[in-house]
Write an enzyme that holds these catalytic residues in place. Sequence first.
Site, PDB file in Angstrom:
ATOM      1  N   LYS A  52       6.892   3.326 -31.369  1.00 44.50           N
ATOM      2  CA  LYS A  52       5.822   3.049 -31.025  1.00 44.50           C
ATOM      3  C   LYS A  52       5.263   1.910 -31.679  1.00 44.50           C
ATOM      4  CE  LYS A  52       3.729   7.798 -31.315  1.00 44.50           C
ATOM      5  NZ  LYS A  52       3.690   8.642 -32.036  1.00 44.50           N
ATOM      6  N   GLN A  96       3.079  11.165 -37.932  1.00 42.51           N
ATOM      7  CA  GLN A  96       3.656  11.477 -36.567  1.00 42.51           C
ATOM      8  C   GLN A  96       4.107  13.205 -36.464  1.00 42.51           C
ATOM      9  OE1 GLN A  96       5.305   9.764 -34.241  1.00 42.51           O
ATOM     10  NE2 GLN A  96       5.624  11.940 -33.644  1.00 42.51           N
ATOM     11  N   ASP A 119      -4.749   9.710 -32.102  1.00 40.75           N
ATOM     12  CA  ASP A 119      -4.198  10.607 -31.478  1.00 40.75           C
ATOM     13  C   ASP A 119      -5.456  11.467 -31.181  1.00 40.75           C
ATOM     14  OD1 ASP A 119      -1.401  10.465 -31.259  1.00 40.75           O
ATOM     15  OD2 ASP A 119      -1.265  11.123 -33.426  1.00 40.75           O
TER      16      ASP A 119
END
Length: 283
Positions: A52, A96, A119
Amino acid sequence: MTEIIDGRALSHKIRQQLKQRTVLLRARGIIPALAVILVGSDNASQIYVRNKHRAAAEIGLATQDFKFPDTTTEEELLELITKLNVDPKVHGILVQLPLPPQINAAKITAAINPIKDVDGFHPLNVGQLFLNDPQSLPCTPHGIMRLLAEHQINVAGKHVVIVGRSNIVGRPMAALLLNADATVTITHSKTSNLRELTQQADILIVAIGRAEFIKKADVKPGVVVVDVGMNRNAAGKLVGDVDFTEVEPIATAITPVPGGVGPMTIAMLLEQTVRFAERKIGG
Ligand code: NDP
């Protein structure tokens, strides 16, 4: 001829466009920035985070790294999130997953400012998606919608069968498809007549995490197949949830693994962060 749905190509195209958008933002004094929080030493998570970072840097997106040990407490994480929530220089916050067992992931997700929730996992964003008023989209299902659109695969009126009901793929995928006028069936490990249902699919989306689980006999000829799975087979090769060798010849279109859904997930993460930063200029 079966059409191979190329996620790498589309992801590349999107990232080129994003580069231009970050240049415009920077010219106006806005440096689009993503805060990435990683807890613990999970190998796969570390690789995802590294990827990422690399992808973000390539398009001119700044990243801020926050690494915590396995022993971190919920309070410590919440304290950081509270700061990032109000930091005007941070446009997106990503935690994460998975988190260590002492930390309640739902509580952490709910603590993120919904307008920085890249997200799309915050309950408010989940709710708005299901109410057909999405403000932030979960990256993997969003990437799948873009792949289908790019290949002129219209979902309206089609019967889409989703295998898997996770919060990050199956459920939000169903909402996006319903919003786009598809007829949606969601299946899972307790579904008693799975094959009967998958055989009815005009479009089959599989996200279960079982190597090459879907075989030729599970689908009807002419089906469009989207394979989300990422698994290692007995030989250590990266394979999807669909047996590509068996299914590809009878499909109209299919995503490969690797090179299908995976690259799109990261492109959508970057795009959403840039979009959040553009809000600052009313973009
Ligand atoms: P989860 O483990 O969270 O969910 C798996 C889902 O599959 C569950 O709903 C489960 O049912 C269902 N399932 C498991 N076995 C079967 C079965 N035999 N028949 C029918 N349904 C079954 O997985 P994720 O959604 O997080 O991920 C799924 C796969 O997609 C993994 O391989 C993962 O690595 C990959 N992935 C890839 C991404 C990408 O960018 N390419 C992004 C995210 C995930 P139940 O709910 O009943 O347990």
